[in-house]
Design a protein around this motif. Sequence first.
Motif, PDB file in Angstrom:
ATOM      1  N   LEU A 176     -21.438   2.036 -10.310  1.00 49.99           N
ATOM      2  CA  LEU A 176     -22.174   3.165  -9.733  1.00 49.99           C
ATOM      3  C   LEU A 176     -21.994   3.231  -8.219  1.00 49.99           C
ATOM      4  CD1 LEU A 176     -24.193   5.478 -10.259  1.00 49.99           C
ATOM      5  CD2 LEU A 176     -26.037   3.815  -9.934  1.00 49.99           C
ATOM      6  N   ARG A 177     -22.110   2.084  -7.553  1.00 52.78           N
ATOM      7  CA  ARG A 177     -21.948   2.082  -6.096  1.00 52.78           C
ATOM      8  C   ARG A 177     -20.513   2.410  -5.710  1.00 52.78           C
ATOM      9  NH1 ARG A 177     -24.775   3.646  -3.600  1.00 52.78           N
ATOM     10  NH2 ARG A 177     -25.118   2.339  -1.778  1.00 52.78           N
ATOM     11  N   GLY A 178     -19.545   2.007  -6.544  1.00 51.15           N
ATOM     12  CA  GLY A 178     -18.167   2.392  -6.283  1.00 51.15           C
ATOM     13  C   GLY A 178     -17.959   3.888  -6.421  1.00 51.15           C
ATOM     14  N   LEU A 179     -18.564   4.480  -7.448  1.00 45.73           N
ATOM     15  CA  LEU A 179     -18.466   5.931  -7.623  1.00 45.73           C
ATOM     16  C   LEU A 179     -19.146   6.667  -6.471  1.00 45.73           C
ATOM     17  CD1 LEU A 179     -19.175   6.168 -11.457  1.00 45.73           C
ATOM     18  CD2 LEU A 179     -17.018   6.727 -10.317  1.00 45.73           C
ATOM     19  N   ASP A 180     -20.276   6.133  -6.011  1.00 45.62           N
ATOM     20  CA  ASP A 180     -20.941   6.739  -4.854  1.00 45.62           C
ATOM     21  C   ASP A 180     -20.012   6.747  -3.643  1.00 45.62           C
ATOM     22  OD1 ASP A 180     -23.280   7.147  -6.269  1.00 45.62           O
ATOM     23  OD2 ASP A 180     -24.228   5.305  -5.594  1.00 45.62           O
ATOM     24  N   GLU A 181     -19.340   5.629  -3.424  1.00 44.52           N
ATOM     25  CA  GLU A 181     -18.431   5.528  -2.284  1.00 44.52           C
ATOM     26  C   GLU A 181     -17.272   6.504  -2.435  1.00 44.52           C
ATOM     27  OE1 GLU A 181     -15.703   2.181   0.079  1.00 44.52           O
ATOM     28  OE2 GLU A 181     -16.554   1.735  -1.909  1.00 44.52           O
ATOM     29  N   LEU A 183     -17.235   9.233  -4.180  1.00 41.69           N
ATOM     30  CA  LEU A 183     -17.739  10.594  -4.041  1.00 41.69           C
ATOM     31  C   LEU A 183     -17.871  10.966  -2.572  1.00 41.69           C
ATOM     32  CD1 LEU A 183     -18.891  13.166  -5.321  1.00 41.69           C
ATOM     33  CD2 LEU A 183     -21.149  12.064  -5.325  1.00 41.69           C
ATOM     34  N   ALA A 184     -18.384  10.042  -1.752  1.00 40.60           N
ATOM     35  CA  ALA A 184     -18.496  10.302  -0.313  1.00 40.60           C
ATOM     36  C   ALA A 184     -17.115  10.501   0.313  1.00 40.60           C
ATOM     37  CB  ALA A 184     -19.231   9.150   0.366  1.00 40.60           C
ATOM     38  N   ILE A 185     -16.147   9.673  -0.106  1.00 43.79           N
ATOM     39  CA  ILE A 185     -14.774   9.818   0.397  1.00 43.79           C
ATOM     40  C   ILE A 185     -14.217  11.188   0.029  1.00 43.79           C
ATOM     41  CG2 ILE A 185     -12.405   8.979   0.124  1.00 43.79           C
ATOM     42  CD1 ILE A 185     -13.596   6.168  -0.339  1.00 43.79           C
ATOM     43  N   THR A 186     -14.432  11.594  -1.211  1.00 38.57           N
ATOM     44  CA  THR A 186     -13.886  12.870  -1.684  1.00 38.57           C
ATOM     45  C   THR A 186     -14.558  14.049  -0.992  1.00 38.57           C
ATOM     46  OG1 THR A 186     -13.502  11.835  -3.838  1.00 38.57           O
ATOM     47  CG2 THR A 186     -13.375  14.216  -3.748  1.00 38.57           C
ATOM     48  N   LYS A 187     -15.858  13.983  -0.791  1.00 38.03           N
ATOM     49  CA  LYS A 187     -16.552  15.071  -0.078  1.00 38.03           C
ATOM     50  C   LYS A 187     -16.061  15.177   1.361  1.00 38.03           C
ATOM     51  CE  LYS A 187     -20.877  15.306  -2.713  1.00 38.03           C
ATOM     52  NZ  LYS A 187     -22.356  15.136  -2.668  1.00 38.03           N
ATOM     53  N   ALA A 425       1.040  13.242   3.832  1.00 37.17           N
ATOM     54  CA  ALA A 425       0.402  12.144   4.563  1.00 37.17           C
ATOM     55  C   ALA A 425      -1.104  12.117   4.298  1.00 37.17           C
ATOM     56  CB  ALA A 425       0.677  12.283   6.068  1.00 37.17           C
ATOM     57  N   GLU A 426      -1.703  13.312   4.226  1.00 33.80           N
ATOM     58  CA  GLU A 426      -3.149  13.375   3.965  1.00 33.80           C
ATOM     59  C   GLU A 426      -3.471  12.889   2.563  1.00 33.80           C
ATOM     60  OE1 GLU A 426      -7.026  14.602   2.920  1.00 33.80           O
ATOM     61  OE2 GLU A 426      -5.184  15.347   1.960  1.00 33.80           O
ATOM     62  N   ARG A 427      -2.651  13.263   1.595  1.00 29.16           N
ATOM     63  CA  ARG A 427      -2.855  12.805   0.216  1.00 29.16           C
ATOM     64  C   ARG A 427      -2.702  11.289   0.117  1.00 29.16           C
ATOM     65  NH1 ARG A 427      -0.563  17.884  -1.779  1.00 29.16           N
ATOM     66  NH2 ARG A 427       1.525  17.074  -1.323  1.00 29.16           N
ATOM     67  N   GLU A 428      -1.712  10.747   0.797  1.00 32.99           N
ATOM     68  CA  GLU A 428      -1.508   9.297   0.776  1.00 32.99           C
ATOM     69  C   GLU A 428      -2.704   8.581   1.402  1.00 32.99           C
ATOM     70  OE1 GLU A 428       0.807   7.428  -0.609  1.00 32.99           O
ATOM     71  OE2 GLU A 428       1.784   9.201  -1.446  1.00 32.99           O
ATOM     72  N   SER A 429      -3.234   9.143   2.471  1.00 34.20           N
ATOM     73  CA  SER A 429      -4.392   8.531   3.122  1.00 34.20           C
ATOM     74  C   SER A 429      -5.613   8.550   2.205  1.00 34.20           C
ATOM     75  CB  SER A 429      -4.698   9.255   4.427  1.00 34.20           C
ATOM     76  OG  SER A 429      -5.838   8.696   5.049  1.00 34.20           O
ATOM     77  N   PHE A 430      -5.829   9.687   1.542  1.00 36.41           N
ATOM     78  CA  PHE A 430      -6.958   9.804   0.618  1.00 36.41           C
ATOM     79  C   PHE A 430      -6.800   8.840  -0.557  1.00 36.41           C
ATOM     80  CE2 PHE A 430      -8.359  11.772  -3.412  1.00 36.41           C
ATOM     81  CZ  PHE A 430      -9.735  11.711  -3.213  1.00 36.41           C
ATOM     82  N   ASN A 431      -5.613   8.795  -1.135  1.00 37.30           N
ATOM     83  CA  ASN A 431      -5.389   7.912  -2.284  1.00 37.30           C
ATOM     84  C   ASN A 431      -5.558   6.443  -1.899  1.00 37.30           C
ATOM     85  OD1 ASN A 431      -4.844  10.072  -3.975  1.00 37.30           O
ATOM     86  ND2 ASN A 431      -2.640  10.005  -3.612  1.00 37.30           N
ATOM     87  N   ALA A 432      -5.105   6.069  -0.710  1.00 35.61           N
ATOM     88  CA  ALA A 432      -5.225   4.683  -0.273  1.00 35.61           C
ATOM     89  C   ALA A 432      -6.695   4.291  -0.110  1.00 35.61           C
ATOM     90  CB  ALA A 432      -4.474   4.478   1.043  1.00 35.61           C
ATOM     91  N   GLU A 433      -7.492   5.183   0.475  1.00 34.90           N
ATOM     92  CA  GLU A 433      -8.914   4.878   0.639  1.00 34.90           C
ATOM     93  C   GLU A 433      -9.621   4.852  -0.716  1.00 34.90           C
ATOM     94  OE1 GLU A 433     -12.629   6.232   3.525  1.00 34.90           O
ATOM     95  OE2 GLU A 433     -10.925   7.587   3.240  1.00 34.90           O
ATOM     96  N   PHE A 434      -9.226   5.766  -1.591  1.00 33.49           N
ATOM     97  CA  PHE A 434      -9.804   5.828  -2.928  1.00 33.49           C
ATOM     98  C   PHE A 434      -9.505   4.534  -3.709  1.00 33.49           C
ATOM     99  CE2 PHE A 434     -10.528   7.436  -7.189  1.00 33.49           C
ATOM    100  CZ  PHE A 434     -11.515   8.396  -7.014  1.00 33.49           C
ATOM    101  N   GLU A 435      -8.243   4.107  -3.680  1.00 29.16           N
ATOM    102  CA  GLU A 435      -7.834   2.909  -4.413  1.00 29.16           C
ATOM    103  C   GLU A 435      -8.421   1.642  -3.795  1.00 29.16           C
ATOM    104  OE1 GLU A 435      -6.389   2.799  -7.286  1.00 29.16           O
ATOM    105  OE2 GLU A 435      -6.251   4.977  -7.334  1.00 29.16           O
ATOM    106  N   LYS A 436      -8.633   1.651  -2.483  1.00 29.23           N
ATOM    107  CA  LYS A 436      -9.287   0.503  -1.842  1.00 29.23           C
ATOM    108  C   LYS A 436     -10.704   0.338  -2.369  1.00 29.23           C
ATOM    109  CE  LYS A 436     -10.587   0.677   2.537  1.00 29.23           C
ATOM    110  NZ  LYS A 436     -11.987   0.243   2.678  1.00 29.23           N
TER     111      LYS A 436
END
Length: 458
Positions: A176-181, A183-187, A425-436
Amino acid sequence: MKNLALIILLGLVLVGCKVGPKYEKPEMQQPPKYTQAATSTDSITNLAWWEVYQDETLKGLIQTALDSNLNLLQAAARVEEAKATLGFNKANLYPMLNYNALGRAANFRDFAQDAGVAFSPNMLAVLGNVSWEIDFWGKLRRANRAAFAEMMAAEEARKTVYISLVAQVAELYFNLRGLDERLAITKRTHEIRLEYLDIISKRFEKGNVSELDKLQAQQIAAAAESQIYALERQIIYVENALNVLLARPYRPIERGKENQDQTLPLDIPVGLPSELLVRRPDIQAAEQRLMAQTERIGIAVAMRFPSISLTGMMGVASPSLSNLFTPEAVLGTVTGQLTGPIFNFGKNKRRVDVERARAVQSAYEYEKTVLTAFAEVENSLAEIRTYRNEFNARRVQKAATEKSLFLSKALYDNGYTSFLQVLDAERESFNAEFEKSVALENQLVATVRLYKALGGGW
């Protein structure tokens, strides 16, 4: 009376005879150590492991689940059922005493004769009946030990439910806390992409960029928006799963620390593989069930031999109440009975074969449980090591993609590259933060699974 005492004494002497196999623990090949373990072999037996994370909200959720979870309450009720069954079987070892009071009158003899009914003369009696099956072949004792083993198995099964419950709550909480994180990244990413779209749209209106740039900006903004809805849906699923474990209808789950603020133990003492056999309750439960089934073989064997039972009656009987308790009214009898099978078309032998086959199945189940336990520990140790390394690699990846995005924006703004490179580059940055975020969640869940695989600190 003397004869009765002699028969009972003889029965007690003979009761030591038993038939059927004795329980022997299956020989299991055990590894000398865990191949994936890089930590000490100390024990965690007395550790309340969920306190390691120092998250008061998580502790509160676990305590609520332990107090209210329906599966755990059901497991506790099964323990009580097993205790009652044990008491029922224990009672068969002892003589049973029953009473019988009789009062019969023939005051209406004439009326009865007119009605065609024959009554005996007046009779009053108070009788006590004693019956006892002498456990000559050990059948009743084996049934008692089988019931005891089943009770112990039920208790170990309750511990297994306990451990699984705590682990499920912790896993879902970190999920749940991972999904919260995420979700915040995606928003946040969605807001940035909307800013891109606004800038590109204005440039398109002025004729500075092509419509393709505008369409690409719309595409990535819509992708981020759809990801938000998917994450919100997953959060509801996880919250519902947690509420079911807490035995309550849906309500938002209270949050504590974020995953990145959780305390991760660097080294978890795993102990030796041999300790796992006594530490994990599911292994103990499997062995107790094997013990119970071994005793049932002895019961089936004993049923092929004659059973010896004693019945006795003692009391007073008299036609009148005034003479009911006089010495002349006392009566008593003792009867010994021997019953056994002669020819049942192999039924009794097949009963033994059935119980032996079930014992073989129980032995295989025990071995499978042990092997599964070793595999779960090895898998969890591998998960902790690899997810820790993956998380560190994701952090490096995230830093690199942020710098790449910064440089791509600068090149685009100065006309040295296309908007497509900025989007990549933006997609790669988002995916990297998401996967982290996913790697950190998996690292936390892996520690939960290791504690569970080690027996949960029992």
